[in-house]
Design an enzyme around this catalytic site. Structure first.
Site, PDB file in Angstrom:
ATOM      1  N   ARG A   1      31.093  42.817  49.264  1.00  0.00           N
ATOM      2  CA  ARG A   1      31.728  42.492  50.544  1.00  0.00           C
ATOM      3  C   ARG A   1      31.938  43.753  51.381  1.00  0.00           C
ATOM      4  O   ARG A   1      31.693  43.767  52.600  1.00  0.00           O
ATOM      5  CB  ARG A   1      33.050  41.775  50.291  1.00  0.00           C
TER       6      ARG A   1
ATOM      7  N   ILE B   1      35.569  37.760  39.147  1.00  0.00           N
ATOM      8  CA  ILE B   1      35.036  37.667  40.502  1.00  0.00           C
ATOM      9  C   ILE B   1      36.142  37.097  41.387  1.00  0.00           C
ATOM     10  O   ILE B   1      37.080  36.480  40.904  1.00  0.00           O
ATOM     11  CB  ILE B   1      33.757  36.806  40.582  1.00  0.00           C
ATOM     12  N   ASP B   2      36.024  37.334  42.673  1.00  0.00           N
ATOM     13  CA  ASP B   2      37.081  36.946  43.596  1.00  0.00           C
ATOM     14  C   ASP B   2      37.297  35.436  43.616  1.00  0.00           C
ATOM     15  O   ASP B   2      36.397  34.659  43.301  1.00  0.00           O
ATOM     16  CB  ASP B   2      36.747  37.421  45.013  1.00  0.00           C
ATOM     17  N   LYS B   3      38.483  35.041  44.032  1.00  0.00           N
ATOM     18  CA  LYS B   3      38.864  33.630  44.101  1.00  0.00           C
ATOM     19  C   LYS B   3      37.829  32.796  44.849  1.00  0.00           C
ATOM     20  O   LYS B   3      37.424  31.728  44.400  1.00  0.00           O
ATOM     21  CB  LYS B   3      40.230  33.508  44.782  1.00  0.00           C
TER      22      LYS B   3
ATOM     23  N   THR C   1      34.711  33.603  45.567  1.00  0.00           N
ATOM     24  CA  THR C   1      33.333  33.828  45.141  1.00  0.00           C
ATOM     25  C   THR C   1      33.068  32.911  43.963  1.00  0.00           C
ATOM     26  O   THR C   1      33.880  32.833  43.044  1.00  0.00           O
ATOM     27  CB  THR C   1      33.113  35.292  44.732  1.00  0.00           C
TER      28      THR C   1
END
Length: 301
Positions: free
Chosen positions: A236, A136-138, A140
């Protein structure tokens, strides 16, 4: 130098990625799909999509990219371990933590923390992603699966590809969504104008996000998003596409609308079948404090 692998199709049939996974069993299907996506796989000298149907006498060439050597350092970084056994872990990743090292983030990542805690991690991915099944994104927060051996890693990846893993995210988005539920079925691909971001494109890869409204606030809506597919930045991109970008998103949303450290997006629910025991596992992680505080400061409708 890139490693060159080549195969001539004789009797194999089916999708390019599936045929190559069977032909080169030492690599995972997700690895092969990533190489196809980044044009490291050529069919008769031309790039082809993962769903290309191979034909007799096709010459398939894989130019396996050279692995960038990074020194992996075990670092004593606290981890919120939700579950752990001999095969896998479930981690509640905090907002701001990068999942794996890169040139721009050589340390301080989830992988660095995992190496300090446990040296028994799967080696399916390249050397900088030991144990990492998905990411998962930094900015998130939320739940991630980590595999301790290759068998578990392959089994979890197959569940992801078969769309049997439950992944639900809580998101605070701009605007007041009028309807209670919705499904966004819109293909996602790299932006032509900025290769660092994704966008909805007709020639992109299939992407499906289901959402349910949890609460409405003045100017904002709290939603639960469930992934059917797992494209980069999918939620997103999709929420921006329907004109309800995620609050705090520095890339896909308006900036400076709420105080925070990035997008208000939390991977709060994760469910899958345990590869060894076949037990159905379901985990939940509460919203981070800054997310709760922000919601408490908004006016409900």
């Amino acid at each position: 130098m890139n490693e060159i692998l080549e195969v001539v199709i004789e009797e194999q049939k089916g999708r390019l990625d599936k045929v190559l996974t069977a032909e080169f069993s030492q690599f995972s299907r997700s690895q092969i799909q990533n190489w196809v996506k980044n044009n490291h796989v050529l069919v008769n000298g031309e790039a082809a999509p993962a769903n290309y149907k191979v034909k007799h006498a096709d010459v398939i060439r894989i130019e396996r990219p050279e692995i960038v050597e990074l020194e992996l350092i075990a670092q004593d970084i606290p981890l919120d371990v939700v579950y752990e056994d001999q095969d896998l872990m479930v981690i509640n990743k905090p907002q701001g933590m990068v999942v794996h090292p890169s040139k721009s983030h050589p340390d301080g990542t989830l992988v660095n923390a995992l190496l300090f805690r446990n040296h028994d991690l799967s080696g399916i991915n390249d050397v900088i992603r030991p144990g990492i099944v998905h990411r998962i994104d930094k900015d998130t927060s939320g739940l991630l699966m980590v595999a301790k051996n290759d068998e578990t890693h392959r089994a979890l990846q197959e569940q992801l590809m078969d769309k049997t893993v439950v992944r639900k995210y809580t998101a605070l988005v701009h605007g007041e969504i009028a309807h209670e539920t919705g499904t966004i079925d819109a293909p996602i691909g790299r932006s032509h104008s900025n290769r660092l971001v994704n966008t909805v494109r007709q020639e992109g890869k299939k992407a499906v996000t289901h959402f349910t409204v949890l609460e409405r606030y003045q100017g904002f809506t709290l939603v639960e998003c469930q992934l059917e597919t797992g494209r980069t930045h999918q939620i997103r991109v999709h929420m921006k596409y329907i004109d309800h970008p995620i609050a705090g998103d520095p890339t896909y949303g308006p900036s400076g609308t709420l105080k925070g450290n990035g997008q208000f997006l939390h991977a709060g629910v994760l469910g899958f079948t345990h590869p060894r025991t076949s037990e159905e596992l379901m985990f939940e992680a509460p919203l981070p404090a800054i997310f709760e505080e922000t919601l408490n400061g908004l006016l409900k409708k």
